[in-house]
Design an enzyme around this catalytic site. Sequence first.
Site, PDB file in Angstrom:
ATOM      1  N   ASP A 114      38.648  40.589  41.029  1.00 24.67           N
ATOM      2  CA  ASP A 114      39.806  40.172  41.830  1.00 24.67           C
ATOM      3  C   ASP A 114      39.966  38.658  41.676  1.00 24.67           C
ATOM      4  OD1 ASP A 114      41.741  39.742  43.731  1.00 24.67           O
ATOM      5  OD2 ASP A 114      40.629  40.575  45.414  1.00 24.67           O
ATOM      6  N   LYS A 142      42.335  42.360  37.961  1.00 25.71           N
ATOM      7  CA  LYS A 142      43.654  42.028  38.509  1.00 25.71           C
ATOM      8  C   LYS A 142      44.255  40.855  37.737  1.00 25.71           C
ATOM      9  CE  LYS A 142      42.851  43.728  43.165  1.00 25.71           C
ATOM     10  NZ  LYS A 142      42.853  43.435  44.601  1.00 25.71           N
ATOM     11  N   PHE A 162      46.140  46.025  46.201  1.00 28.05           N
ATOM     12  CA  PHE A 162      44.892  46.581  46.712  1.00 28.05           C
ATOM     13  C   PHE A 162      44.771  48.033  46.284  1.00 28.05           C
ATOM     14  CE2 PHE A 162      41.753  48.191  49.641  1.00 28.05           C
ATOM     15  CZ  PHE A 162      40.817  47.166  49.596  1.00 28.05           C
TER      16      PHE A 162
HETATM   17  P1  IMP Z   1      36.077  38.946  43.529  1.00 31.99           P
HETATM   18  O1  IMP Z   1      34.784  38.233  43.778  1.00 31.99           O
HETATM   19  O2  IMP Z   1      37.228  38.334  44.294  1.00 31.99           O
HETATM   20  O3  IMP Z   1      36.404  39.092  42.053  1.00 31.99           O
HETATM   21  O4  IMP Z   1      35.964  40.347  44.204  1.00 31.99           O
HETATM   22  C1  IMP Z   1      35.292  41.352  43.665  1.00 31.99           C
HETATM   23  C2  IMP Z   1      34.936  42.426  44.669  1.00 31.99           C
HETATM   24  O5  IMP Z   1      35.866  42.566  45.753  1.00 31.99           O
HETATM   25  C3  IMP Z   1      34.975  43.723  43.911  1.00 31.99           C
HETATM   26  O6  IMP Z   1      33.746  43.964  43.290  1.00 31.99           O
HETATM   27  C4  IMP Z   1      35.311  44.717  45.003  1.00 31.99           C
HETATM   28  O7  IMP Z   1      34.132  45.159  45.622  1.00 31.99           O
HETATM   29  C5  IMP Z   1      36.170  43.941  45.977  1.00 31.99           C
HETATM   30  N1  IMP Z   1      37.616  44.180  45.727  1.00 31.99           N
HETATM   31  C6  IMP Z   1      38.480  43.323  45.167  1.00 31.99           C
HETATM   32  N2  IMP Z   1      39.720  43.848  45.064  1.00 31.99           N
HETATM   33  C7  IMP Z   1      39.630  45.101  45.563  1.00 31.99           C
HETATM   34  C8  IMP Z   1      40.588  46.176  45.728  1.00 31.99           C
HETATM   35  O8  IMP Z   1      41.780  46.108  45.377  1.00 31.99           O
HETATM   36  N3  IMP Z   1      40.103  47.327  46.291  1.00 31.99           N
HETATM   37  C9  IMP Z   1      38.810  47.471  46.689  1.00 31.99           C
HETATM   38  N4  IMP Z   1      37.891  46.503  46.544  1.00 31.99           N
HETATM   39  C10 IMP Z   1      38.294  45.320  45.994  1.00 31.99           C
END
Ligand code: IMP
Length: 184
Positions: A114, A142, A162
């Site tokens: 994300d 994403k 999401f």
């Molecule tokens: P990041 O550190 O922002 O890249 O977030 C990564 C983590 O957030 C992922 O491994 C997921 O566990 C959670 N996450 C991010 N986006 C989503 C989503 O759209 N649905 C469900 N979990 C998400």
Amino acid sequence: MERFTLDNRYGKYAGQELEILFPEDRIRQRVRELGQQISSDYQGRIPIFIGVLNGSFIFFSDLLREITIDGEVDFIKISSYANETRTSGTVRLLKDISCDITGRDVILVEDIIDSGLSIQFLKRRMLESEASSVRIAAFLIKSCARVDFEIDYVGFQIPDRFVVGYGLDLAQRLRNLKSIYAFK
Ligand code: IMP
Ligand code: MG
């Protein structure tokens, strides 16, 4: 709370509408391709697959069964709190790996990237432990993700929405859905 029916193309969960982004058969096909690619890239080596808990557990088990070379398995668990700018924040280690990755080829298996915060933390941590190589397999990424390195194996790129299902949760629920759904 309204029931979400798993076999409908459209469903509702807690009054919110869901739509399918990737159905089961498309997921299966893509995961097979990733498995073949990884197996061919790592021919003659024995990588350690490290699943990032909890979200990756379904992708991890499907991907691993599409791998045709020898490999080892371990898990790591983190939680990340991105701040408003989404480029910085805190990542907390909840469960570390149990194996020694010194001099080993590591493949990190993530459910979704994300902000990119988690994967940057994890890759740095693996390299600090002196893995000889670290690659990343992410089922989803994403379009808003900001990472300063290449994500080696990507299932699908998605818009900044999401999503749930196939291991991905909303407040720990909906992981059991077989397809990937987005809230409308
Ligand atoms: P990041 O550190 O922002 O890249 O977030 C990564 C983590 O957030 C992922 O491994 C997921 O566990 C959670 N996450 C991010 N986006 C989503 C989503 O759209 N649905 C469900 N979990 C998400
Ligand atoms: Mg995750």
